[in-house]
Write a protein that holds these residues in place. Structure first.
Motif, PDB file in Angstrom:
ATOM      1  N   GLU A 196      -2.350   5.096   7.910  1.00 17.36           N
ATOM      2  CA  GLU A 196      -3.584   5.579   8.482  1.00 17.36           C
ATOM      3  C   GLU A 196      -4.322   4.280   8.974  1.00 17.36           C
ATOM      4  OE1 GLU A 196      -6.478   7.876   9.833  1.00 17.36           O
ATOM      5  OE2 GLU A 196      -4.913   8.729   8.753  1.00 17.36           O
ATOM      6  N   ARG A 197      -4.287   3.145   8.440  1.00 20.05           N
ATOM      7  CA  ARG A 197      -4.857   1.779   9.012  1.00 20.05           C
ATOM      8  C   ARG A 197      -4.225   1.425  10.258  1.00 20.05           C
ATOM      9  NH1 ARG A 197      -4.589  -0.480   4.656  1.00 20.05           N
ATOM     10  NH2 ARG A 197      -2.680  -1.625   4.923  1.00 20.05           N
ATOM     11  N   ARG A 198      -2.636   1.342  10.079  1.00 23.77           N
ATOM     12  CA  ARG A 198      -1.803   1.018  11.431  1.00 23.77           C
ATOM     13  C   ARG A 198      -2.226   2.211  12.599  1.00 23.77           C
ATOM     14  NH1 ARG A 198       2.800  -2.178  10.046  1.00 23.77           N
ATOM     15  NH2 ARG A 198       3.347  -1.898  12.385  1.00 23.77           N
TER      16      ARG A 198
ATOM     17  N   GLU B 155      -4.790   3.893  13.441  1.00 24.22           N
ATOM     18  CA  GLU B 155      -6.185   3.283  13.894  1.00 24.22           C
ATOM     19  C   GLU B 155      -6.118   1.908  14.487  1.00 24.22           C
ATOM     20  OE1 GLU B 155      -8.675   3.051  10.504  1.00 24.22           O
ATOM     21  OE2 GLU B 155      -8.739   5.242  10.060  1.00 24.22           O
ATOM     22  N   GLU B 156      -5.215   1.170  14.260  1.00 23.08           N
ATOM     23  CA  GLU B 156      -5.120  -0.184  14.977  1.00 23.08           C
ATOM     24  C   GLU B 156      -4.221   0.123  16.414  1.00 23.08           C
ATOM     25  OE1 GLU B 156      -2.928  -2.677  12.375  1.00 23.08           O
ATOM     26  OE2 GLU B 156      -4.659  -3.080  10.813  1.00 23.08           O
TER      27      GLU B 156
ATOM     28  N   ASP C  41      -2.046   5.187   3.065  1.00 18.62           N
ATOM     29  CA  ASP C  41      -3.236   4.290   3.420  1.00 18.62           C
ATOM     30  C   ASP C  41      -2.733   3.307   4.374  1.00 18.62           C
ATOM     31  OD1 ASP C  41      -4.880   5.416   1.296  1.00 18.62           O
ATOM     32  OD2 ASP C  41      -4.126   3.976  -0.027  1.00 18.62           O
ATOM     33  N   ALA C  42      -1.470   2.924   4.183  1.00 20.00           N
ATOM     34  CA  ALA C  42      -1.139   1.693   5.308  1.00 20.00           C
ATOM     35  C   ALA C  42      -0.820   2.573   6.759  1.00 20.00           C
ATOM     36  CB  ALA C  42       0.433   1.105   4.819  1.00 20.00           C
TER      37      ALA C  42
ATOM     38  N   ASP D 274       0.879  -1.323   0.096  1.00 19.63           N
ATOM     39  CA  ASP D 274      -0.076   0.065  -0.061  1.00 19.63           C
ATOM     40  C   ASP D 274       0.826   1.232  -0.019  1.00 19.63           C
ATOM     41  OD1 ASP D 274      -2.495  -1.449   0.264  1.00 19.63           O
ATOM     42  OD2 ASP D 274      -2.389  -1.377   2.313  1.00 19.63           O
TER      43      ASP D 274
END
Length: 177
Positions: free
Chosen positions: A166-168, A170-171, A163-164, A159
């Motif tokens: 932002e996802r991480r 949130e995690e 994108d990557a 990614d």
């Protein structure tokens, strides 16, 4: 908006080129100081952004646009007892007591130079432990995790960083709740 300070370590450009610094300024690094050390490009940012994630993503994009190959984002993820003390606002003695198991259990094990008198720890792991034990703020622990995630993503293919990361992020936020 908050101002975030960090350094991008990069390579891939002629450090002696006449347009070395100008190319970064024109690429959007006007909030950074550009230099070099030990053959690497150092781009020291003081970037205003709504979040650390956005600050890192936009800074990396600017560095790439300037022609650099981005290797990592610092502050360094590996820390000594002194580094941990400085980053956490505690004393080196307190950090030594935690690492030796004299206060509280479960302190992360060193990840580098394990067999030497000066081992190094993964700051994101230590920060998470310190947060869980009420020793640092959630924001400080999250920041350590975001830097670690950004560097993991920069090392891998897949990614986009935006994108990557932002996802991480949130995690990481969910894991700290």
């Amino acid at each position: 908006m908050k101002t975030y300070e960090f350094t991008i370590i990069a390579s891939g450009l002629d450090l002696e080129a006449d347009d070395f610094e100008t190319r970064f300024f024109e690429a959007g690094c006007d909030d950074a100081t550009v230099g070099s050390q030990n053959g690497r490009i150092l781009i020291d940012f003081s970037r205003e952004a709504p979040s650390l994630t956005e600050a890192i993503v936009t800074a990396v994009e600017s560095a790439l646009q300037g022609g650099a190959i981005v290797e990592r984002v610092e502050p360094d993820p590996l820390v000594s007892l002194s580094d941990m003390a400085s980053r956490s606002g505690m004393t080196k003695g307190a950090m030594s007591n935690y690492s030796n198991g004299h206060r509280l259990d479960g302190f992360p094990a060193p990840t580098a130079r394990v067999t030497t008198p000066s081992p190094l720890w993964n700051w994101a792991q230590v920060a998470k432990w310190l947060y869980r034990n009420g020793r640092i703020s959630r924001d400080k622990a999250l920041e350590a995790g975001v830097f670690a995630a950004a560097n993991d993503i920069l090392k891998s293919d897949g990614d986009t960083l935006a994108d990557a990361l932002e996802r991480r992020t949130e995690e990481l936020e969910a894991a700290l709740d």
